[in-house]
Design a protein around this motif. Sequence first.
Motif, PDB file in Angstrom:
ATOM      1  N   LEU A 223       0.876  -1.354   0.048  1.00 29.84           N
ATOM      2  CA  LEU A 223      -0.142   0.015  -0.118  1.00 29.84           C
ATOM      3  C   LEU A 223       0.837   1.187  -0.121  1.00 29.84           C
ATOM      4  N   ASP A 224       1.862   1.201   0.755  1.00 30.39           N
ATOM      5  CA  ASP A 224       3.006   2.495   0.899  1.00 30.39           C
ATOM      6  C   ASP A 224       3.513   2.836  -0.677  1.00 30.39           C
ATOM      7  N   GLU A 225       3.566   1.493  -1.498  1.00 29.15           N
ATOM      8  CA  GLU A 225       4.375   2.012  -2.814  1.00 29.15           C
ATOM      9  C   GLU A 225       3.314   2.319  -3.739  1.00 29.15           C
ATOM     10  N   ALA A 226       2.007   2.200  -3.540  1.00 32.89           N
ATOM     11  CA  ALA A 226       1.091   2.146  -4.722  1.00 32.89           C
ATOM     12  C   ALA A 226       0.684   3.825  -5.407  1.00 32.89           C
ATOM     13  N   GLY A 227       0.813   4.694  -4.472  1.00 36.68           N
ATOM     14  CA  GLY A 227       0.779   6.020  -4.921  1.00 36.68           C
ATOM     15  C   GLY A 227      -0.771   6.256  -5.513  1.00 36.68           C
ATOM     16  N   ARG A 228      -0.645   6.839  -6.813  1.00 38.16           N
ATOM     17  CA  ARG A 228      -1.746   7.131  -7.245  1.00 38.16           C
ATOM     18  C   ARG A 228      -2.391   6.113  -8.111  1.00 38.16           C
ATOM     19  N   LEU A 230      -3.928   3.645  -6.348  1.00 40.67           N
ATOM     20  CA  LEU A 230      -5.150   3.457  -5.694  1.00 40.67           C
ATOM     21  C   LEU A 230      -6.030   4.752  -5.705  1.00 40.67           C
ATOM     22  N   GLU A 231      -7.302   4.485  -5.518  1.00 40.19           N
ATOM     23  CA  GLU A 231      -8.463   5.353  -5.818  1.00 40.19           C
ATOM     24  C   GLU A 231      -7.728   6.636  -4.748  1.00 40.19           C
TER      25      GLU A 231
END
Lengths: 1039, 500
Positions: A223-228, A230-231
């Motif tokens: 999650l920390d790496e996903a940035g934009r 994600l919604e």
Amino acid sequence: MKDYVELRCRSAFSFLRGASAPEDLVTRAARLEMDALALCDCDGVYGLPRFHFAARQAGLRPLLGAELSLAEGGSLVLLVRSRRGWHNLCRLLTAGHCRPDVPAGARRPPQGRARLALERLAGRGDGLVCLAGSALLQARRAGGPERVQHLLGSLRALFGPEGLWIEVCRCLDRAGAERNRFLADLAAAAGVGLVASNDVRYGRRRERRLLDVFTCLQRRLRLDEAGRLLEGNAERHLKSPQRMAELFAALPEAVANTRRVAELCEFSLDDLDYRFPDFATPPGESQVGLLRRLVWRGAARRYRPLGSRQRRQLAHELAVIERLGLAGYFLVVWDICRFCREQGIMVQGRGSAANSAVCYCLGITAVDPVGMDLLFERFLSAERGQWPDIDLDLPSGERRERVIQYVWQRYGRQRAAMTANVITYRWRSAVRQVGKVLGLPEEYLARLLQQLPGSDGEPDLAGAAVRAGLDPGERRVRWLLQLAPRLQHLPRHLGQHSGGMVLCAGRLDEVVPIEPASMAGRTVIQWDKDDCGDLGILKVDLLGLGMLRALEQARWMLRQRGQRFDLAHLPAGDPRTYELLRRADTIGVFQVESRAQMNILPRLRPRCFYDLVVQVAIIRPGPIVGRKVHPYLERRAGRQPVTYPHPALEPILKRTLGIPLFQEQSMRIAMTAAGYSLRQAEQLRRAMGHRRSPEYRRWHQQQLRRGLHRHGIRGRAAEEIVASFASFFGLYGFPESHAASFALIVYASAYLKAHHPEVFAAALLNAWPLGFYHPATIVADAQRHGVSVRPADVNHSTWLCRVEADGGLRLGLRFVRGLRQQAGRQLAAERRRGRFTSLAGLQRRVELRQRELVALASLGALGSLGLTRRQALWQASALGQQRPLLRHLEQPAGASPLAEMSALECTTADLSLSGISCGPHPLAYLRRRLRRRRVLAAESLDRPRAGDWVRVAGMVIVRQRPATARGMTFLTLEDETGLVNVTITPDLWPRVRLQVVSARALLVAGRLERRDGVVGVRGQVFESLDEDLAGFTPARDFH
Amino acid sequence: MPPVNDSERIACLYTESLPVAALVRAEPELAGRPLAVYRGRGGQARVVAAGSRAARAGVVPGMTVAQARSLAGDCLLRAHSPAAVRSALAELVEVARSFSPRVATSPEGPVYLGLQGLDRLYPSEQQLARRLRDAAGRAGLRVRVGIAGGLLAARLAACTATAVGVIAAGRERRSLAALPLSLLAGSSGVLDLCRTLGLERLGQLAALEPAEVMLRLGPPGLRLWHQARGEDLQPPSWQRLPERMIEQVDCEYPLALLEPLLLVLNRLCQRLARRLRARGLVAAELVLSLALEPEGRAEHLLRPAAACACPRTWLDLSRALLQRAPPRLPVTGVGLEAETLAQTPGQLELFGTGAAAPAGFPGLVARLAARLGEGRVGSVRPLDSHLPGCFELVPFPSPLQRGRGCARPGGGRWPALRALRPPCAVQVACAADGRPERITGGPWRGVIRRRGGPWRVVERWWSETDDERDYYEVELAGGPLLRLYHRRLADRWLADGIFG
């Protein structure tokens, strides 16, 4: 306000691109007082059946569709207006998944992902409504206004003016405003209607977190790496019509148009127009007529004489089949069986089909349901409201595949496919995946997973976290505890059912989209067996059974010797067979070779076929956990009186001495003692299945209790009946018909072992892997039965094991580890042209690699060339290194400077290179030392008395710690004289676990136990013999 | 490759169970206890080396930790420390170098030294071997010493000796004949084939004709045959000693307190000082590196006022540094790397100021960071986030990286927005639908004439900085263009930028 209909929803069946189950979306929509809802999963209709039925139940009108990915980029939302539209959608999705640009064998695109070029949509727009939005935006990004106009023109031509709409959605993201402006301007300029949507990906706002988790899983990121990726917010949830009207206050016509589109979509899955294929009948004969003719002809063959009871039953079944229009189904299954018989492939129906006399007369099943008084309605009835399900057992492997391919050949690729199997998240997978995404260290997750039970059931996750040393208050752990349970039962990916095939009268790809399966040459539909059942799509299960493969091998070997072996014509009540079963001499015998079955056999002492039916059914989780085994055995031994919970139940339970052992008995009890109809009894059976929710089960139990009370059964008797239902259907118990089908194979395999042990052993070895035991155990067992087992030899062996003219068993070349099948078969074929006389000659005639020659030499398979193992090795190692140019030259065979192998070395080489030794058992080498330590051989265990302290030793061939045994562990040791059973109590287990698990051979000291002729040792002291047996092959693992 | 026939006398310093020996060197109190070293995590952890007492209890490499515990309950099981092994090997090389300038080693292998010319210093090879063993013992390592003509023969002599093993010149083949073939490093396929052929000892293989061996086992087999005869396939490659001296150790468990960390550091300093003194060197600078759990490293530069080999000084410097900037995560490993100088005997000036400490940029940054706090000094990098103007601080690029230049993301026109840091609190009056209508308090006031938004951002729900914001761009009547956001959970309005 009520104008708004959500036209674009994704469920979790979009596989990592949606976060709610279809049922949850429906529940949410109903709560928001919507009257219709569309489900459009990405590139598939995987979730539509569940959505359809849930919507119906909630009083919602389901609108069906899918989001189709375009090769040019972007996607189109396609909603189904009519049956024609459904056909087109299914064919488009099928075409999108079966992409011609992906060569066979190449890495397939991810599951659930299709891609279709716009040009391939030509002619498939009828009956569909297209919501264009994403594709137009993609066209603008890729090629500017010109490409947008071109795409818009193409779509208008495809779907017509009424079928094309431009979709705008407002999810409070900054770029969305500009996109909507562009799309609204475009719609106005082109005269295309505008529709509003919220591009829903989850039902409730909070489920956005699950979608973020799925996005990370899809991209393999934390999650920390996903940035934009994600919604940006949680706005893609199902919103109320009022809220949507507020959001689109500036575009009221876009909201009103959603209602217009919804009204266009009239198709429902009730109009699926699925028909089972008609069976081609001779001119002038109907399907029913043909079925009747075949059944009565079969009846005359099966029943000699054909009595009035059988006639009545057949007439009744035929009438039901005719009334339900299922004659074609029975004929198709009959045709598959016919094909198998013509091809010499063994086939037998299992499951509830064995309750049908029609199936018996058609040769689909082999058990007489009239003779056994089996309940036909468990299989089929007009009242039951369920389609029949015929499962066929076939020999596993290539022969089964031939039958599957026959079905495709007979009905065509477009009319037949395998059913899917939806794999859902379970506790362990959910915890692992969510933990990874949250960035919890692997070590923490491993500790947590160790604390979770391996099987189903709802674990105490918070407790497990504490036990694993995690702080449940810590942020990431807190999220893990919240999110992992919510992943439960959401679809993870689509698998292929083990053998279920669906057939269709017309094009199957117009009924349901078809995808290529990961296995070459197979295709799979997008629905699983339950969906098919609910939608009235008939399937045939073609299942593989290793024992049928072995029996087929045995039949072939016996035919070579001029003897006949046929399941249908085995002599009934053969004394030698029952004697073998009574003394539990059942290594390799179907279903009754497990340790638990072998313990029960001497106590149950089977004397007739029905005893075998009971034997098969009694060692199941249902009867074991329901504590039916011990009372049954006690009653059978006459140590306990036969009683019934209620006098009315005596006719039902009489055959099983008052103990319910079969599903049919429980259903009959419900009908007799609680006044259930057949349909209600069937519902009860399904409700108690382990997949149903506890609340649902409890409700049904309450209903059953009430029914029993109404019929005067109260107190303990009523509770016993209710409990037996829970244990039978919740924990798995057999239907009587299924047990009877299996009992027939038990009898056949036991008969074979009793009369032709050499053929039996050869057949098992050829069909291996199957059953519980390693080939070495099968060979040792055959040797104990007086079979002369001979090693593999290049001048005697074929690829498979075979029985030689004098009755000896010759091991096949398939057990030479490292020898390719092609080379082994070539060797056997070449030998038909003449014996091999020298190693060089063998090498010249058969293309063998050096390591293959060395393996053959090490095993003594070159003995018939007049060479000892080391002599052969000396020559073989030289031959293999020759360069191709010099291969034709005869090399001088120099004398070997190597020392010959000792007997122990030979056994070691046998076991390490083939897993089987025809020589002495490894324990035989230790016997003198063991005797000095007063260790008894297995055959000597009949001398000590029960309770005596004894020592035994052997190779560990089985380790079992079944969940139903309340912590007991069972070992089977094998020495050169036989088998020894060892039990380990739960209190001792933690102390000896490591030694017992890791040792290949054990010396065990403990008290001798003897009961009803069953001898065992309750282990107290364990000692590994591995060092003494260094070099021998490892034992088997836990079952 | 043809064998090397030049049979120079070579000594091999072989440490049995090097990972265990390295650990005992790092923690001398472990000596004499049953000790085994494992590698891997959880159920996958397997023993890689066992000390003699553990081996006597049945612990052997390859077994799982659980098996080892079950066999020898009192056996101490410690995680493999590659750092400790590297340090031990480095010191062993230095020991060897103190006898001969010709030293060779490999990352995990024994240490070899060429003995050419040493016969004049030591009366016999036996005595030389004992001296080598004693010198290694003083460094905390128990070694076996083998001397023979060639690398392989020396290694085999060391491996199979109890303490020292010397093979007389020319007797290598005969001496090695009885040894098992498994001692040689050949391809597993060839060794398996040898085993199948019943060739278990070096002598059995060496007795075969080379042509027969070549025919059956091919070139790898021929290489094995040469080795079985005690012949080297490659000449020794003597190595130079590195200029930097490193001493490292992995902690048994993560250290979260300063005192235990300083205890470990003290031992490290002592060992490093011993090595420096043994070579007549001093440390001008030291780099203290800390391995952190679950991941990451922290490195600190220690710069003593003058180059020295004084463990006390280094420890004092470390203590001061760690008290000022303690590690933010538990420490799992400690390393000390010395930039060495030759020790120059000299006298400090009575009235001079001494050499000025190099006022390098990293030092300045370190001091600033120590004063301002971690993460408050560095370079700005935009974050991949939906939040406008979101950035993080990263360390300054090194001089090497700085030359490459920095490209603007997107490379296009930048919005003319001046960010307000920290954002200014404003009071906003809203319409019934929640949209801002007027700013009633704060640096700006007035009616909102036009507005864009809301754009909702709900980010990092899994973190402690979870926040829900509705962004608006508003134009005040006759006033500036502002960017406002509404923190929904706290119900606060803030302005975080002015356009234009």
